[in-house]
Design a protein around this motif. Sequence first.
Motif, PDB file in Angstrom:
ATOM      1  N   ALA A 161       0.826  -1.209   0.000  1.00 48.20           N
ATOM      2  CA  ALA A 161       0.000   0.000   0.000  1.00 48.20           C
ATOM      3  C   ALA A 161       0.862   1.261   0.000  1.00 48.20           C
ATOM      4  O   ALA A 161       0.537   2.243  -0.677  1.00 48.20           O
ATOM      5  N   ARG A 162       1.961   1.243   0.735  1.00 50.75           N
ATOM      6  CA  ARG A 162       2.862   2.407   0.744  1.00 50.75           C
ATOM      7  C   ARG A 162       3.509   2.604  -0.633  1.00 50.75           C
ATOM      8  O   ARG A 162       3.686   3.733  -1.093  1.00 50.75           O
ATOM      9  N   LEU A 163       3.853   1.493  -1.268  1.00 51.27           N
ATOM     10  CA  LEU A 163       4.438   1.583  -2.604  1.00 51.27           C
ATOM     11  C   LEU A 163       3.429   2.122  -3.609  1.00 51.27           C
ATOM     12  O   LEU A 163       3.783   2.875  -4.519  1.00 51.27           O
ATOM     13  N   ALA A 164       2.179   1.755  -3.443  1.00 52.00           N
ATOM     14  CA  ALA A 164       1.124   2.226  -4.348  1.00 52.00           C
ATOM     15  C   ALA A 164       0.942   3.736  -4.266  1.00 52.00           C
ATOM     16  O   ALA A 164       0.456   4.361  -5.211  1.00 52.00           O
ATOM     17  N   ALA A 165       1.334   4.321  -3.156  1.00 51.27           N
ATOM     18  CA  ALA A 165       1.165   5.759  -2.960  1.00 51.27           C
ATOM     19  C   ALA A 165       2.358   6.573  -3.460  1.00 51.27           C
ATOM     20  O   ALA A 165       2.331   7.811  -3.389  1.00 51.27           O
ATOM     21  N   LEU A 166       3.391   5.920  -3.972  1.00 53.32           N
ATOM     22  CA  LEU A 166       4.548   6.665  -4.478  1.00 53.32           C
ATOM     23  C   LEU A 166       4.140   7.517  -5.667  1.00 53.32           C
ATOM     24  O   LEU A 166       3.362   7.079  -6.516  1.00 53.32           O
ATOM     25  N   PRO A 167       4.684   8.722  -5.762  1.00 54.06           N
ATOM     26  CA  PRO A 167       4.382   9.564  -6.924  1.00 54.06           C
ATOM     27  C   PRO A 167       4.982   8.934  -8.183  1.00 54.06           C
ATOM     28  O   PRO A 167       6.013   8.279  -8.107  1.00 54.06           O
ATOM     29  N   ALA A 168       4.325   9.152  -9.308  1.00 55.08           N
ATOM     30  CA  ALA A 168       4.801   8.565 -10.559  1.00 55.08           C
ATOM     31  C   ALA A 168       5.038   9.646 -11.599  1.00 55.08           C
ATOM     32  O   ALA A 168       4.629   9.528 -12.744  1.00 55.08           O
ATOM     33  N   ASP A 169       5.739  10.710 -11.194  1.00 56.10           N
ATOM     34  CA  ASP A 169       5.988  11.807 -12.113  1.00 56.10           C
ATOM     35  C   ASP A 169       7.100  11.510 -13.114  1.00 56.10           C
ATOM     36  O   ASP A 169       7.069  11.968 -14.245  1.00 56.10           O
ATOM     37  N   SER A 170       8.095  10.724 -12.699  1.00 58.11           N
ATOM     38  CA  SER A 170       9.189  10.324 -13.580  1.00 58.11           C
ATOM     39  C   SER A 170       9.826   9.077 -12.973  1.00 58.11           C
ATOM     40  O   SER A 170       9.686   8.839 -11.765  1.00 58.11           O
ATOM     41  N   PRO A 171      10.537   8.281 -13.775  1.00 62.33           N
ATOM     42  CA  PRO A 171      11.216   7.115 -13.197  1.00 62.33           C
ATOM     43  C   PRO A 171      12.169   7.500 -12.073  1.00 62.33           C
ATOM     44  O   PRO A 171      12.188   6.863 -11.016  1.00 62.33           O
ATOM     45  N   SER A 172      12.932   8.568 -12.265  1.00 62.49           N
ATOM     46  CA  SER A 172      13.860   8.972 -11.207  1.00 62.49           C
ATOM     47  C   SER A 172      13.096   9.452  -9.980  1.00 62.49           C
ATOM     48  O   SER A 172      13.528   9.221  -8.843  1.00 62.49           O
ATOM     49  N   GLY A 173      11.951  10.071 -10.177  1.00 66.71           N
ATOM     50  CA  GLY A 173      11.128  10.508  -9.052  1.00 66.71           C
ATOM     51  C   GLY A 173      10.598   9.329  -8.250  1.00 66.71           C
ATOM     52  O   GLY A 173      10.551   9.376  -7.016  1.00 66.71           O
ATOM     53  N   VAL A 174      10.203   8.270  -8.952  1.00 67.99           N
ATOM     54  CA  VAL A 174       9.726   7.059  -8.269  1.00 67.99           C
ATOM     55  C   VAL A 174      10.859   6.457  -7.448  1.00 67.99           C
ATOM     56  O   VAL A 174      10.678   6.107  -6.280  1.00 67.99           O
ATOM     57  N   VAL A 175      12.025   6.345  -8.053  1.00 69.35           N
ATOM     58  CA  VAL A 175      13.170   5.751  -7.354  1.00 69.35           C
ATOM     59  C   VAL A 175      13.555   6.601  -6.144  1.00 69.35           C
ATOM     60  O   VAL A 175      13.767   6.069  -5.045  1.00 69.35           O
ATOM     61  N   GLU A 176      13.621   7.900  -6.304  1.00 70.94           N
ATOM     62  CA  GLU A 176      13.956   8.774  -5.174  1.00 70.94           C
ATOM     63  C   GLU A 176      12.927   8.639  -4.049  1.00 70.94           C
ATOM     64  O   GLU A 176      13.289   8.562  -2.870  1.00 70.94           O
ATOM     65  N   ALA A 177      11.638   8.610  -4.409  1.00 72.20           N
ATOM     66  CA  ALA A 177      10.585   8.477  -3.393  1.00 72.20           C
ATOM     67  C   ALA A 177      10.663   7.117  -2.708  1.00 72.20           C
ATOM     68  O   ALA A 177      10.471   7.021  -1.488  1.00 72.20           O
ATOM     69  N   PHE A 178      10.957   6.080  -3.467  1.00 69.03           N
ATOM     70  CA  PHE A 178      11.104   4.745  -2.899  1.00 69.03           C
ATOM     71  C   PHE A 178      12.251   4.723  -1.892  1.00 69.03           C
ATOM     72  O   PHE A 178      12.098   4.242  -0.765  1.00 69.03           O
ATOM     73  N   LEU A 179      13.388   5.248  -2.291  1.00 68.96           N
ATOM     74  CA  LEU A 179      14.561   5.233  -1.409  1.00 68.96           C
ATOM     75  C   LEU A 179      14.326   6.074  -0.160  1.00 68.96           C
ATOM     76  O   LEU A 179      14.772   5.707   0.931  1.00 68.96           O
ATOM     77  N   GLU A 180      13.619   7.161  -0.295  1.00 70.86           N
ATOM     78  CA  GLU A 180      13.266   7.975   0.874  1.00 70.86           C
ATOM     79  C   GLU A 180      12.294   7.217   1.782  1.00 70.86           C
ATOM     80  O   GLU A 180      12.420   7.253   3.007  1.00 70.86           O
ATOM     81  N   LEU A 181      11.340   6.522   1.175  1.00 71.80           N
ATOM     82  CA  LEU A 181      10.366   5.735   1.940  1.00 71.80           C
ATOM     83  C   LEU A 181      11.035   4.640   2.756  1.00 71.80           C
ATOM     84  O   LEU A 181      10.672   4.402   3.903  1.00 71.80           O
ATOM     85  N   VAL A 182      12.032   3.980   2.184  1.00 73.00           N
ATOM     86  CA  VAL A 182      12.621   2.822   2.861  1.00 73.00           C
ATOM     87  C   VAL A 182      13.807   3.170   3.764  1.00 73.00           C
ATOM     88  O   VAL A 182      14.233   2.325   4.548  1.00 73.00           O
ATOM     89  N   ARG A 183      14.310   4.394   3.689  1.00 73.62           N
ATOM     90  CA  ARG A 183      15.442   4.772   4.562  1.00 73.62           C
ATOM     91  C   ARG A 183      15.145   4.493   6.032  1.00 73.62           C
ATOM     92  O   ARG A 183      15.980   3.895   6.724  1.00 73.62           O
ATOM     93  N   PRO A 184      13.982   4.879   6.577  1.00 69.65           N
ATOM     94  CA  PRO A 184      13.713   4.572   7.994  1.00 69.65           C
ATOM     95  C   PRO A 184      13.668   3.069   8.283  1.00 69.65           C
ATOM     96  O   PRO A 184      14.013   2.632   9.379  1.00 69.65           O
ATOM     97  N   VAL A 185      13.266   2.282   7.302  1.00 71.87           N
ATOM     98  CA  VAL A 185      13.231   0.827   7.478  1.00 71.87           C
ATOM     99  C   VAL A 185      14.652   0.294   7.615  1.00 71.87           C
ATOM    100  O   VAL A 185      14.933  -0.537   8.498  1.00 71.87           O
ATOM    101  N   VAL A 186      15.539   0.779   6.777  1.00 75.68           N
ATOM    102  CA  VAL A 186      16.934   0.344   6.850  1.00 75.68           C
ATOM    103  C   VAL A 186      17.575   0.862   8.141  1.00 75.68           C
ATOM    104  O   VAL A 186      18.337   0.142   8.801  1.00 75.68           O
TER     105      VAL A 186
END
Length: 191
Positions: A66-91
């Motif tokens: 569900a969190r992944l589904a909420a990532l913005p999809a403005d550009s491939p690099s934007g998705v990757v940046e948002a993903f990495l920001e999302l998972v930083r607290p997990v790591v």
Amino acid sequence: MAGDTRQRMIEATVTALQHRGVAGMSFTDVLASSGAARGAIYHHFPGGKAQLVAEAAERNGNDVRARLAALPADSPSGVVEAFLELVRPVVAAAVAGGGCAVAAVTVGAGSEVDDEAFRQVASTAFASWVDQLAERLAAAGLASAAADDLAGTLITLLEGAQVLCRAAGDLTSFDQVVRTANSLVVHRYPG
């Protein structure tokens, strides 16, 4: 109220899996964390520990999807940046002794549980993460095959980074992943 107790037990199990894995978690810990009475275990989970653990891992997998589904999809690099920001607290939580509840069911479950059933729960969860992330990348303009490949790579990097960062006790490996992933996307999938 019974549903609340069940949900609290599942949430407590997710936390226990993140910190102690399947073999290290106990009903006593789950009951103490959830505030549930001992009789609640088999009332809500007649399959015992195996059912509780499987449902907790499945729930955690669904929450991540569900969190992944909420990532913005403005550009491939934007998705990757948002993903990495999302998972930083997990790591970062992995560095502090936590980990992925879904990954926890794939290793060291112990003899009292069905490792094959747990493997299937984890496989389904990880596949759903890859599929959801690939969908966001495709929505951002990547071709389907490229989106699938990049999504699979990012999920693999996430899980590996958690293990390496936990072992090292710092985020150095994750920071390397961030730099490499961002560079890869900018050079391979500009836009």
